[in-house]
Design an enzyme around this catalytic site. Structure first.
Site, PDB file in Angstrom:
ATOM      1  N   GLN A 219       0.835  -1.207   0.000  1.00  0.00           N
ATOM      2  CA  GLN A 219       0.000   0.000   0.000  1.00  0.00           C
ATOM      3  C   GLN A 219       0.871   1.258   0.000  1.00  0.00           C
ATOM      4  OE1 GLN A 219      -3.322  -0.157  -0.289  1.00  0.00           O
ATOM      5  NE2 GLN A 219      -3.535   2.081  -0.357  1.00  0.00           N
ATOM      6  N   ALA A 240      -5.651   5.191  -0.142  1.00  0.00           N
ATOM      7  CA  ALA A 240      -5.394   5.280   1.298  1.00  0.00           C
ATOM      8  C   ALA A 240      -3.897   5.299   1.564  1.00  0.00           C
ATOM      9  CB  ALA A 240      -6.024   4.089   2.006  1.00  0.00           C
ATOM     10  N   SER A 245      -5.580   1.509   4.795  1.00  0.00           N
ATOM     11  CA  SER A 245      -6.334   0.856   3.729  1.00  0.00           C
ATOM     12  C   SER A 245      -7.095  -0.355   4.256  1.00  0.00           C
ATOM     13  CB  SER A 245      -5.389   0.397   2.618  1.00  0.00           C
ATOM     14  OG  SER A 245      -6.114  -0.383   1.680  1.00  0.00           O
ATOM     15  N   HIS A 247      -7.804  -2.727   2.514  1.00  0.00           N
ATOM     16  CA  HIS A 247      -7.237  -3.905   1.846  1.00  0.00           C
ATOM     17  C   HIS A 247      -6.248  -4.645   2.753  1.00  0.00           C
ATOM     18  CE1 HIS A 247      -9.067  -3.538  -2.140  1.00  0.00           C
ATOM     19  NE2 HIS A 247      -9.044  -2.226  -1.931  1.00  0.00           N
ATOM     20  N   ASP A 254     -11.759  -5.317  -4.518  1.00  0.00           N
ATOM     21  CA  ASP A 254     -12.201  -4.492  -5.637  1.00  0.00           C
ATOM     22  C   ASP A 254     -12.696  -5.408  -6.752  1.00  0.00           C
ATOM     23  OD1 ASP A 254     -11.391  -2.296  -4.192  1.00  0.00           O
ATOM     24  OD2 ASP A 254      -9.414  -2.195  -5.147  1.00  0.00           O
ATOM     25  N   GLU A 298     -16.614   4.885  -4.808  1.00  0.00           N
ATOM     26  CA  GLU A 298     -15.884   3.747  -5.373  1.00  0.00           C
ATOM     27  C   GLU A 298     -16.854   2.583  -5.536  1.00  0.00           C
ATOM     28  OE1 GLU A 298     -12.330   2.512  -3.353  1.00  0.00           O
ATOM     29  OE2 GLU A 298     -11.351   4.461  -3.577  1.00  0.00           O
ATOM     30  N   HIS A 301     -15.390  -1.083  -4.713  1.00  0.00           N
ATOM     31  CA  HIS A 301     -14.761  -1.513  -3.449  1.00  0.00           C
ATOM     32  C   HIS A 301     -15.792  -2.102  -2.485  1.00  0.00           C
ATOM     33  CE1 HIS A 301     -11.610  -1.041  -0.186  1.00  0.00           C
ATOM     34  NE2 HIS A 301     -12.712  -1.114   0.538  1.00  0.00           N
TER      35      HIS A 301
HETATM   36 ZN   LIG Z   1     -10.436  -0.977  -2.881  1.00  0.00          ZN
END
Ligand SMILES: [Zn+2]
Length: 331
Positions: A219, A240, A245, A247, A254, A298, A301
């Protein structure tokens, strides 16, 4: 026969009335009695004692005495015990008088922040309920200021945002592949996403995951790469910073409709908005909520929160940040 029945009803109602009247008197007298036997009794305040509903709790007499000394009315004291959490009551006992008139019915208040709520409401001209949630989420402070480190990163309901970061060395221990892809999510999220994708397919909707778990280091590189092309104010609206994040939690993925584009077609997005909650997922950064989430919309996401919470979030039509403050943040 009819008269007999009538008399029985009258009799029952009378008994009920006497019972309720007694209950009410006992309740009112209980506060007076509790004060009388304590060292806090003040004969000038007998009227107040009689108007305060008794609450069976430790230090009740001491607290009542303290609230009355701070000039709370008996009516306000009843509202305090009816609506405020124990931690708010404890905080209130250490503060000077605060007029809580507009706040009793708002479940997520923190009495230490009453002035911040009012100031924020005054600046933004929004209902006080919204001001409370937004101040609780620290939106009265700059993004990325006063960042807290998340204490239980393995929770399925952690709030990761611009004010709450994961430790740099955190990684989920149960990462598993999503279907036959090389992408990974935490086991439960991964299985649920496979079900979601399979069910979408039966509706002729093709959903392709393209980014799931990302480490802190990954990230960091990604964010820095974006900084090469865009100024930081812009990058922060779509990427982020490391540690911030979702993630990194292994609970986000995503999704795209096509290998060629990094997003969803409007109809696929609509399907996800209407159905992803059935699999424990939410669209984490919805339209028109960037003031709260800190990110532009988004569609792609998805965040796993589990089916109980995803259904409530879907039904309430609020962001996860707001939901977290209202229902998950212990106070
Ligand atoms: Zn994402």
């Amino acid at each position: 026969m009819k008269i007999g029945l009538f008399l029985i009803i009258i009799l029952l109602l009378s008994v009920l009335f006497l019972y309720l009247k007694n209950y009410w008197l006992i309740n009112k007298n209980a506060t007076y009695h509790a004060m009388k036997v304590s060292s806090y009794f003040d004969s000038n305040k007998i009227n107040d004692y009689q108007n305060i509903d008794f609450v069976d709790r430790q230090n009740f007499a001491q607290e009542i005495s303290s609230f009355l000394d701070k000039n709370y009315t008996s009516e306000e004291i009843n509202l305090i015990y009816e609506y405020l959490s124990d931690s708010n009551i404890q905080k209130l006992l250490n503060l000077n008088y605060i007029d809580l008139k507009d706040f009793y019915q708002i479940s997520n208040i923190d009495v230490l922040k009453i002035n911040d709520y009012l100031e924020y409401q005054n600046i933004h001209k929004i209902p006080i309920k919204e001001a409370v949630t937004e101040v609780n989420l620290h939106l009265n402070e700059e993004f990325y200021s006063n960042v807290s480190t998340i204490k239980f990163p393995d929770s399925y309901t952690i709030l990761v945002n611009k004010y709450n970061a994961l430790p740099s060395n955190y990684y989920p221990k149960d990462l598993t592949n999503i279907g036959n892809t090389s992408l990974k999510m935490r086991a439960r999220a991964s299985r649920s996403l496979e079900n979601l994708i399979a069910d979408a397919l039966t509706n002729n909707i093709v959903l392709i995951p393209f980014s799931a778990y990302r480490s802190y280091d990954y990230q960091e590189k990604l964010y820095n790469k974006y900084l090469e092309t865009d100024p930081i104010q812009i990058v922060d609206t779509y990427s982020a910073r490391a540690g911030h994040s979702e993630h990194q939690t292994g609970l986000a993925c995503d999704i795209r409709s096509d290998e060629e584009i990094d997003t969803l077609t409007p109809s696929d997005y609509k399907w996800l908005l209407d159905n992803s909650y059935k699999y424990g997922f939410i669209v984490r950064y919805p339209k028109g909520k960037s003031k709260i989430t800190g990110y532009k919309e988004e569609p792609w996401h998805l965040r796993y929160v589990g089916e109980t919470h995803s259904k409530k979030i879907h039904d309430l039509n609020i962001t996860f940040d707001e939901y977290y403050d209202l229902y998950l943040n212990n106070r």
